[in-house]
Design an enzyme around this catalytic site. Structure first.
Site, PDB file in Angstrom:
ATOM      1  N   SER A 139       0.846  -1.410   0.236  1.00 33.27           N
ATOM      2  CA  SER A 139      -0.162  -0.821  -0.026  1.00 33.27           C
ATOM      3  C   SER A 139       1.013   1.071  -0.158  1.00 33.27           C
ATOM      4  O   SER A 139       1.761   1.660   0.834  1.00 33.27           O
ATOM      5  CB  SER A 139      -1.001  -0.365   0.740  1.00 33.27           C
ATOM      6  OG  SER A 139      -1.487   1.199   1.346  1.00 33.27           O
ATOM      7  N   TYR A 152      -0.883  -0.727  10.296  1.00 34.23           N
ATOM      8  CA  TYR A 152      -1.309  -0.800   8.842  1.00 34.23           C
ATOM      9  C   TYR A 152      -0.149  -0.416   8.031  1.00 34.23           C
ATOM     10  O   TYR A 152       0.503  -1.446   7.389  1.00 34.23           O
ATOM     11  CB  TYR A 152      -2.790  -0.528   8.203  1.00 34.23           C
ATOM     12  CG  TYR A 152      -3.001  -0.764   7.061  1.00 34.23           C
ATOM     13  CD1 TYR A 152      -4.152  -1.318   6.969  1.00 34.23           C
ATOM     14  CD2 TYR A 152      -2.196   0.046   5.832  1.00 34.23           C
ATOM     15  CE1 TYR A 152      -4.220  -1.748   5.239  1.00 34.23           C
ATOM     16  CE2 TYR A 152      -2.615  -0.078   5.068  1.00 34.23           C
ATOM     17  CZ  TYR A 152      -3.768  -1.084   4.362  1.00 34.23           C
ATOM     18  OH  TYR A 152      -4.180  -1.061   3.146  1.00 34.23           O
TER      19      TYR A 152
END
Length: 271
Positions: A139, A152
């Site tokens: 990501s 995350y």
């Protein structure tokens, strides 16, 4: 379609929705024998029926279940040419100072441990075949700090490091290992964050320097390239798909770009 994956066997985790589902549809249309895996068995089986694909339910945070998913794909088709480690979630959010160890480990078990399991189990099969492709979803949050929840972001940065390390080790067996790092994409998870699809589309549009939202099919198309023979020399690479956010931020330089040409401050005189 051009059948760029004709004859290839592909296993996709987290395939029941979002990027995983669009990747499954695209890869199947390009000639791949696709095997889907997801913890959501009902949704996964529906998509598998739509595509005429195989399906195996698996919790990717458990290594034995990832191992079983790989074995299932090999049992169905005799080999495994491409593994897509796509399964994910947002996980724990909030201050790192208030994050519990349990929530830290639970988030990492899905976002990072699962990628390790996928690379390990698929890599063992591909080593015997002397070739294959392993792709993982990182990501933008793993590339640039502050654009995602703390835990995350750490996990997604770990995916990038794991990709580079695995690629270096497995190249000797003809195995390519790459990752993609999308920015904000309109997926069901992002829709949860924004409250609904319209909010997610508008949020993705506003967050893009190009002024357009990204959708799962566009990430799937990038994965298709990396899985295909066209990328035969692309290895140990993380392809960032963020419309340029990581270069300058969505509006970091807008203040200066909107000014008339010229200099700010005093230029020194040259003798």
């Amino acid at each position: 379609m051009s059948e760029r994956l004709k004859g290839k066997v592909v296993l996709i985790t987290g395939a029941a929705s979002g990027i995983g589902a669009e990747t499954a549809r695209l890869f199947a249309a390009e000639g791949a024998a696709v095997v889907l895996s997801d913890i959501n068995a009902a949704a996964g089986e529906r998509l598998a029926a739509e595509l005429g694909a195989g399906f195996v339910a698996a919790d990717v945070s458990v290594e034995t279940q990832v191992e079983a998913a790989v074995a299932h794909a090999v049992c169905l088709h005799g080999r495994l040419d491409c593994m897509v480690n796509n399964a994910g979630m947002i996980g724990v959010v909030g201050s790192i100072l208030e994050t519990s160890a349990d929530d830290w480990h639970r988030t990492h078990s899905v976002l990072l441990d699962s990628v390790f399991y996928g690379i390990k189990q698929a890599g063992r099969q591909m080593r015997e075949q002397r070739g294959g492709v392993i792709l993982s979803l990182s990501s933008l949050a793993g590339v640039v700090g502050g654009v995602g929840p703390q835990v995350y972001s750490v996990a997604k940065a770990g995916v990038i490091a794991l990709t580079r390390g695995a690629a270096s080790e497995l190249a000797q067996y003809g195995i390519r290992v790459n990752a993609v790092a999308p920015g904000l994409v309109v997926t069901p998870l992002v829709e949860q964050v924004y409250g609904d699809r319209d909010g997610a589309v508008e949020g993705a549009r506003r967050g893009s320097p190009l002024g357009s939202p990204a959708f799962p099919i566009e990430i799937a198309e990038t994965l298709l390239y990396l899985a295909s023979d066209e990328a035969r020399h692309v290895n140990a690479h993380t392809l960032v798909i963020d419309s340029g956010v990581s270069a300058a931020g969505s509006s970091a330089s807008a203040l200066f770009h909107s000014r008339p040409g010229g200099f700010l401050g005093t230029m020194p005189k040259l003798d």
